[in-house]
Scaffold this motif. Structure first.
Motif, PDB file in Angstrom:
ATOM      1  N   ALA A  23       0.815  -1.141   0.065  1.00  0.00           N
ATOM      2  CA  ALA A  23       0.000  -0.135   0.080  1.00  0.00           C
ATOM      3  C   ALA A  23       0.874   1.262  -0.082  1.00  0.00           C
ATOM      4  O   ALA A  23       0.511   2.169  -0.643  1.00  0.00           O
ATOM      5  CB  ALA A  23      -1.047  -0.071   1.263  1.00  0.00           C
ATOM      6  N   HIS A  24       1.925   1.307   0.924  1.00  0.00           N
ATOM      7  CA  HIS A  24       2.554   2.597   0.944  1.00  0.00           C
ATOM      8  C   HIS A  24       3.402   2.861  -0.189  1.00  0.00           C
ATOM      9  O   HIS A  24       3.815   4.056  -0.931  1.00  0.00           O
ATOM     10  CB  HIS A  24       3.448   2.694   2.075  1.00  0.00           C
ATOM     11  CG  HIS A  24       4.719   1.676   2.225  1.00  0.00           C
ATOM     12  ND1 HIS A  24       4.266   0.276   2.347  1.00  0.00           N
ATOM     13  CD2 HIS A  24       5.818   1.904   2.272  1.00  0.00           C
ATOM     14  CE1 HIS A  24       5.361  -0.602   2.398  1.00  0.00           C
ATOM     15  NE2 HIS A  24       6.499   0.398   2.075  1.00  0.00           N
ATOM     16  N   ILE A  25       4.024   1.734  -1.058  1.00  0.00           N
ATOM     17  CA  ILE A  25       4.718   1.940  -2.031  1.00  0.00           C
ATOM     18  C   ILE A  25       3.700   2.246  -3.069  1.00  0.00           C
ATOM     19  O   ILE A  25       4.164   3.292  -4.375  1.00  0.00           O
ATOM     20  CB  ILE A  25       5.468   0.691  -2.452  1.00  0.00           C
ATOM     21  CG1 ILE A  25       6.382   0.252  -1.402  1.00  0.00           C
ATOM     22  CG2 ILE A  25       6.113   0.725  -3.727  1.00  0.00           C
ATOM     23  CD1 ILE A  25       7.194  -1.120  -1.370  1.00  0.00           C
ATOM     24  N   ALA A  26       2.469   1.803  -3.472  1.00  0.00           N
ATOM     25  CA  ALA A  26       1.705   1.875  -4.425  1.00  0.00           C
ATOM     26  C   ALA A  26       1.216   3.632  -4.415  1.00  0.00           C
ATOM     27  O   ALA A  26       0.936   4.100  -5.143  1.00  0.00           O
ATOM     28  CB  ALA A  26       0.476   1.109  -4.468  1.00  0.00           C
ATOM     29  N   SER A  27       0.929   3.809  -2.958  1.00  0.00           N
ATOM     30  CA  SER A  27       0.647   5.402  -2.811  1.00  0.00           C
ATOM     31  C   SER A  27       1.771   6.126  -3.377  1.00  0.00           C
ATOM     32  O   SER A  27       1.431   7.231  -4.032  1.00  0.00           O
ATOM     33  CB  SER A  27       0.505   5.360  -1.393  1.00  0.00           C
ATOM     34  OG  SER A  27      -0.085   6.886  -0.945  1.00  0.00           O
ATOM     35  N   GLY A  32       3.810  10.110  -7.734  1.00  0.00           N
ATOM     36  CA  GLY A  32       4.608  10.625  -8.854  1.00  0.00           C
ATOM     37  C   GLY A  32       3.984  10.652  -9.978  1.00  0.00           C
ATOM     38  O   GLY A  32       4.215  11.400 -10.521  1.00  0.00           O
ATOM     39  N   LYS A  33       2.984   9.591 -10.449  1.00  0.00           N
ATOM     40  CA  LYS A  33       2.345   9.782 -11.485  1.00  0.00           C
ATOM     41  C   LYS A  33       1.384  10.992 -11.571  1.00  0.00           C
ATOM     42  O   LYS A  33       1.118  11.589 -12.520  1.00  0.00           O
ATOM     43  CB  LYS A  33       1.304   8.571 -11.676  1.00  0.00           C
ATOM     44  CG  LYS A  33       2.030   7.307 -12.111  1.00  0.00           C
ATOM     45  CD  LYS A  33       1.231   6.068 -12.021  1.00  0.00           C
ATOM     46  CE  LYS A  33       2.171   4.788 -12.644  1.00  0.00           C
ATOM     47  NZ  LYS A  33       0.998   3.684 -12.492  1.00  0.00           N
ATOM     48  N   ALA A  34       0.724  11.148 -10.491  1.00  0.00           N
ATOM     49  CA  ALA A  34      -0.012  12.516 -10.339  1.00  0.00           C
ATOM     50  C   ALA A  34       0.734  13.768 -10.673  1.00  0.00           C
ATOM     51  O   ALA A  34       0.448  14.505 -11.411  1.00  0.00           O
ATOM     52  CB  ALA A  34      -0.733  12.759  -9.031  1.00  0.00           C
ATOM     53  N   LEU A  35       1.964  13.925 -10.017  1.00  0.00           N
ATOM     54  CA  LEU A  35       2.716  15.095 -10.189  1.00  0.00           C
ATOM     55  C   LEU A  35       3.075  15.061 -11.796  1.00  0.00           C
ATOM     56  O   LEU A  35       3.138  16.167 -12.539  1.00  0.00           O
ATOM     57  CB  LEU A  35       4.000  15.048  -9.472  1.00  0.00           C
ATOM     58  CG  LEU A  35       3.745  15.342  -7.842  1.00  0.00           C
ATOM     59  CD1 LEU A  35       5.330  15.007  -7.336  1.00  0.00           C
ATOM     60  CD2 LEU A  35       3.466  16.851  -7.747  1.00  0.00           C
ATOM     61  N   MET A  36       3.239  14.081 -12.529  1.00  0.00           N
ATOM     62  CA  MET A  36       3.812  14.117 -13.802  1.00  0.00           C
ATOM     63  C   MET A  36       2.720  14.342 -14.705  1.00  0.00           C
ATOM     64  O   MET A  36       2.882  15.297 -15.685  1.00  0.00           O
ATOM     65  CB  MET A  36       4.222  12.497 -14.285  1.00  0.00           C
ATOM     66  CG  MET A  36       5.352  11.973 -13.714  1.00  0.00           C
ATOM     67  SD  MET A  36       6.993  12.971 -14.126  1.00  0.00           S
ATOM     68  CE  MET A  36       7.062  12.571 -15.833  1.00  0.00           C
ATOM     69  N   LYS A  37       1.442  13.942 -14.244  1.00  0.00           N
ATOM     70  CA  LYS A  37       0.231  14.445 -15.149  1.00  0.00           C
ATOM     71  C   LYS A  37       0.098  15.743 -14.915  1.00  0.00           C
ATOM     72  O   LYS A  37      -0.559  16.575 -15.956  1.00  0.00           O
ATOM     73  CB  LYS A  37      -1.013  13.778 -14.680  1.00  0.00           C
ATOM     74  CG  LYS A  37      -1.314  12.443 -15.260  1.00  0.00           C
ATOM     75  CD  LYS A  37      -2.511  11.671 -14.614  1.00  0.00           C
ATOM     76  CE  LYS A  37      -2.897  10.453 -15.451  1.00  0.00           C
ATOM     77  NZ  LYS A  37      -4.085   9.905 -15.031  1.00  0.00           N
TER      78      LYS A  37
END
Length: 93
Positions: A23-27, A32-37
């Motif tokens: 969970a903590h790694i996936a979060s 990171g993906k959200a920042l890239m978007k």
């Protein structure tokens, strides 16, 4: 679909299984993906991931950088070194 990645270890080419489904790694990867978007840089995404799971093993962080910041494995290793140095400087200050 399994998100377990196998990445080469730093020692003599042996492989290390990395579980990115915790969970903590996936979060951290999702952050990171959200920042890239949002149009942020790969460095910003890597730093966010590192700030969330910086205590994990190097192989875990490198795999998370690949998954969350869109880096290559070699590039992710460079970002890991840079994030580690940045964290050490912030700790001293």
């Amino acid at each position: 679909m399994s998100k377990t990645k196998t990445r080469p270890s730093t020692e003599q080419g042996s492989e290390v299984a990395v579980d990115l489904t915790q969970a903590h790694i996936a979060s951290a990867i999702d952050a990171g993906k959200a920042l890239m978007k949002e149009g942020k840089t790969k460095a910003d995404a890597a730093w966010e991931i590192f700030s969330q799971i910086g205590g994990e093993a190097k192989e875990v962080l490198v795999a998370a950088f690949v998954a969350g910041a869109g880096l290559t494995p070699k590039g992710a290793l460079t970002y890991w070194y840079n994030c580690r140095r940045k964290a050490a400087k912030q700790k001293k200050a």
